[in-house]
Enzyme design. Structure first.
Site, PDB file in Angstrom:
ATOM      1  N   SER A 782       0.796  -1.225   0.000  1.00  0.00           N
ATOM      2  CA  SER A 782       0.000   0.000   0.000  1.00  0.00           C
ATOM      3  C   SER A 782       0.834   1.283   0.000  1.00  0.00           C
ATOM      4  O   SER A 782       0.295   2.368   0.082  1.00  0.00           O
ATOM      5  CB  SER A 782      -0.961   0.006   1.185  1.00  0.00           C
ATOM      6  N   LYS A 825      -5.528   3.730   9.680  1.00  0.00           N
ATOM      7  CA  LYS A 825      -4.751   4.738   8.962  1.00  0.00           C
ATOM      8  C   LYS A 825      -5.344   6.124   9.171  1.00  0.00           C
ATOM      9  O   LYS A 825      -4.615   7.111   9.329  1.00  0.00           O
ATOM     10  CB  LYS A 825      -4.684   4.380   7.474  1.00  0.00           C
TER      11      LYS A 825
END
Length: 881
Positions: A782, A825
């Site tokens: 990612s 996140k």
């Protein structure tokens, strides 16, 4: 007759006329005198009983070495005389061997005065009994009673018969006074009582005293007989029972009846199963019957017998068809869950749905819920609360590192020490067939050399299969379909897919600062305070302090570390309070929390214990002169804060003084200013290394099993030259991440060619890409878009926008693919006070599901292709500047 005799002390008993007594004479001079006496054919001495020392109890036996003999032997003359009873016996010295002198009693004497000190010689009077009437009925009756009692006692004690013989030889026939003497002499009575008989010259009284003594002896001999009889009975009873048992065994064996305690065993098992007969499945009953029959045929000493016995033990003890009554009250459940946990609305919602379905169906079916999330978010304790809310029994077993399939499926019962699996043990210990079973750490299952526990768990957990779960040991199917399984895991990736497929995943992402504040206030602080025995009014932890604690010490997703820190604070407070309470010096009565704080600090760190210290004028003048510790401690500003905290706010300070003096509670105040005195220096500083990110540095978002974090991706140019284009990577990157970097390198070349065709940067530069922190292993796709942005930023010499963080996997064509850990996140970005985040468009749904308190204040862009990121990262920046 003789008027003066040598006095011999008798330590233990008086000597009665007609009785022999050996004594030991340690004193050489005395011994010599006795030997002389005997030679001179005056073989007589006076024998007198020694008095006990004052204040000693004659009936208590002291240890032998401390007995009177030593002291008596050392006494001489007057001292010795003081310790002798006045009335004694004239004794004939019949023999002397070494230091043993044998005396024979003749008649009573009374000491009148001392003649010589060493050896002690005394003048004596001879005593005669008072005259008495032989035909007096009372005397007769008493003497007959003495005789009959003596007869009773003589029956039991042969020792006394010898006494009677010797006495008759020396004294001749019994008359009343002699009878009394004889009785007293042979009784086991206390020496003082015997001395009383010796001193008594009234014959009637003397007989009565003796009667008392012999009666007492008779009681003792009866007691002795009783004791002997009881012991004999016990011994013979045991033996008799043993013999009869042996005979019974032999007879049973002859007749071919059952042996020993098998019947009792079978009875026990039958009784156990009787209660569950109607609920127990028929196939189980059949197995139990067969095993019971088998038990009868086996020899008790055979190993097979024990195997069968243990097997029956397990089979009969399990709760066949025994369910606890469940509580399907949704409101009650809601209340319990809220009581135990703050937030976690999605988890609670799922549990309430489960309960609601149960209510409508009338029974609850088993389900498998898997709670996943970082350590310390309360997964295990949620399991506990669910059990409490549902009114189910709770059983927890951890499968972390479990490598043996037998732990789950049981051993075959032919093995030595075979055990059923954990599930059967669980049913036995909870006693109901519908407990809540918490399988902890399911992501940490080991793989043994004998089979794979994860696959063995399939049968246990799959609602289709566990209706008849087969344990190797029990070998009969058990219905586990009513069991509610709750599994916990830190990461789902390591759980094998078939197992994961059977679970319902509820992920608990961790808590944001705001939630942690609530948890700390309402749960952790309260529990810790109680555990430390501190009263609420003794301490105050301000919100600022808690916030600082959460921000600078406890960044991780869970609250376990936060709890540890709060415990640390409270332990230190406890020590402080105790030290304070114990200390007697008034100077130390106010707690100094921070010695470093200046008095001008508004007093946030000074505690006012006793406001009277504040006013030096109240003190005696001496104390007012020297600026003592007492004054500097509690300063005026401290008082002003106190004024603010009173409800009325602007009461005059005198009032406050009185009120505080009344309370006089020692209160510790913890504020952000003195927090590090309690928990040390902050562990975390802002994760942002750069206020303004330089060229080639971009912030990415990462997910770890501990929650989310922000990380920088840095690219710099190592060297430049024709055709030198290359890429070096550092920062403990995993394979996937290294590949991401390669992809990023390729994609960024394509984009640069598109945007600035003349720029030959990538072709001619050797780049170095690094991801701090260097020691932390990192892997995952990612970071793709972050890496591209970092490389482009370097290539074009433009810094990226300053409060921007991004995440997303990139393909070679520049498409952005979805990533995991959206909530973590987002939380990480908030924590680093990032306002703008870029997520892949495919993650929009995940983000929308997040709680409002996580989303608020974030500006989030969802992108499909890299070109959109390019605009956000570089063009806006150029436009705005």
């Amino acid at each position: 007759g003789l008027h003066s005799v040598i006095a011999l002390p008798l330590p233990h008993r008086p000597l009665f006329p007609g009785f022999y007594m050996p004594i030991y004479v340690k004193d050489q001079k005395l011994l010599q005198a006795l030997i002389e006496n005997r030679k001179r054919s005056a073989p007589y001495a006076g024998a007198f009983l020694v008095k006990d020392e004052e204040g000693t109890d004659p009936s208590i036996v002291a240890s032998p070495d401390s007995s009177d003999n030593k002291t008596i032997d050392s006494l001489k003359g007057k001292e010795l005389l003081k310790r002798l009873h006045e009335v004694g016996t004239l004794a004939q010295i019949t023999s002397i061997q070494g230091d043993q002198v044998v005396l024979l009693g003749h008649r009573r004497l009374r000491i009148t005065e001392m003649v010589e000190e060493d050896p002690l010689t005394v003048k004596v009077d001879h005593l005669k009994e008072n005259t008495y009437n032989k035909d007096d009925d009372v005397i007769k009756a008493t003497s007959f009673e003495v005789i009959s009692t003596l007869r009773e006692v003589l029956k039991t004690s042969s020792l006394w018969k010898d006494h009677v013989q010797t006495y008759i030889q020396h004294v001749g026939d019994f008359n009343y006074p002699r009878l009394a003497d004889f009785g007293a002499a042979i009784s086991g009575a206390n020496k003082l009582l015997c001395q009383e008989v010796l001193e008594e010259l009234d014959v009637d009284k003397r007989l009565k005293l003796t009667l008392e003594l012999v009666k007492k002896d008779m009681e003792i001999s009866k007691l002795q007989q009783a004791i002997a009889k009881a012991i004999e009975e016990k011994i013979s009873g045991d033996q008799r029972r043993y013999l009869l048992n042996e005979q019974l065994k032999a007879i049973k064996k002859e007749l071919g009846l059952e042996t020993d305690d098998k019947t009792a065993l079978s009875e026990k098992f039958r009784e156990r199963i009787e209660a569950k007969k109607d609920k127990c499945p028929p196939h189980v009953l059949q197995v139990i019957e067969e095993e019971l029959t088998k038990l009868q045929l086996l020899e008790a000493s055979s190993s097979e017998f024990n195997v069968t016995r243990n097997y029956l033990d397990w089979l009969t003890v399990l709760p066949w068809g025994n369910y606890s009554n469940e509580n399907f009250d949704v409101h009650h459940a809601q209340q319990i869950l809220d009581e135990d946990h703050y937030g976690l609305s999605d988890v609670k919602e799922r549990i309430l749905e489960f309960i609601a379905v149960g209510k409508l169906r009338g029974t609850s079916q088993g389900k498998i819920i898997c709670l996943s999330g970082p350590p310390g978010v309360g997964k295990t304790s949620i399991g506990r609360s669910i059990a409490r809310a549902l009114n189910r029994q709770f059983y927890r077993f951890s499968v972390g590192g479990l490598a043996d399939v037998a732990e789950i499926k049981g051993h075959r019962r032919t093995y030595v020490g075979a055990m059923p699996g954990k599930m059967v043990q669980c049913l036995k210990s909870v006693g109901t067939a519908n407990p809540l079973v918490l399988i902890d750490e399911i992501d940490k299952l080991g793989r043994g050399h004998s089979g794979d526990p994860a696959s063995a768990l399939l049968e246990l957990l799959d609602p289709e299969q566990n209706i008849n779960f087969l344990d190797h040991y029990l070998d009969v199917p058990i219905d586990l379909s009513k069991v509610l399984f709750v599994c916990t895991a830190n990461v789902i990736d390591t759980i094998p897919n078939p197992l994961l497929d059977r679970m319902e995943i509820i992920s608990i992402a961790g808590y944001i600062t705001d939630e942690k504040m609530h948890i700390a206030r309402d749960y952790l602080e309260k529990n810790t305070r109680e555990a430390c025995g501190i009263k609420p009014e003794q301490v105050e932890v301000t919100d600022a302090a808690l916030l600082a604690l959460i921000e600078n010490y406890c960044r991780e997703a869970g609250v376990r570390n936060l709890q540890k820190q709060i415990e640390k604070i409270y332990r230190k407070i406890a020590l402080q309070l105790v030290r304070q309470g114990v200390s007697n010096e008034p100077a130390l009565e106010a707690v100094i929390v921070t010695p470093s704080v200046e008095p001008t600090d508004g007093g946030s760190a000074t505690i006012v214990k006793d406001e009277k210290l504040n006013d030096p004028a109240v003190k005696d003048p001496e104390e007012a002169k020297e600026p003592s510790l007492k004054e500097t401690l509690v300063t005026e500003p401290a008082l002003s804060t106190d004024t603010l905290s009173t409800p009325e706010g602007n009461k005059d300070t005198d009032g406050v003084k009185e009120e505080a003096a009344d309370k006089a509670v020692k209160k510790v105040l913890i504020d952000s200013s003195n927090l590090d005195d309690f928990v040390g220096k902050p562990v975390f500083h802002a994760e942002r290394i750069y206020e303004q990110t330089p060229v080639g540095v971009v912030m990415g978002l990462a997910w770890t099993s501990m929650g989310g974090s922000t990380l920088y991706i840095e690219t710099t140019k190592v060297e430049e030259g024709e055709g030198k284009g290359a890429l070096v990577m550092t920062g403990q990157l995993g394979d996937v991440m290294k590949e991401s970097a390669q992809i990023a390198h390729t994609v960024s070349r394509a984009i640069l060619r598109d945007k600035e065709p003349d720029n030959k940067f990538f072709a001619d530069s050797k780049l170095h890409l690094h991801v701090p922190a260097g020691a932390t292993p990192k892997d995952g796709p990612s970071a793709g878009c972050t890496m591209i942005t970092s490389m482009l930023s370097l290539a074009m010499g433009k810094p990226a926008r300053k409060d921007l963080a991004m995440t997303g996997e990139v393909t070679l064509t520049g498409r952005i693919l979805p990533i995991g850990g959206v909530k973590e996140k987002a939380i990480a970005a908030r924590r680093s006070s990032i306002k703008t985040i870029i997520f892949p468009a495919a993650n929009k749904r995940d983000f929308d599901e997040l709680a409002d308190n996580v989303k608020e204040g974030l500006e989030v862009h969802f992108v499909d292709t890299y070109s959109e990121i390019y605009k956000l990262a570089f063009q806006n920046e150029t436009e705005t500047s």
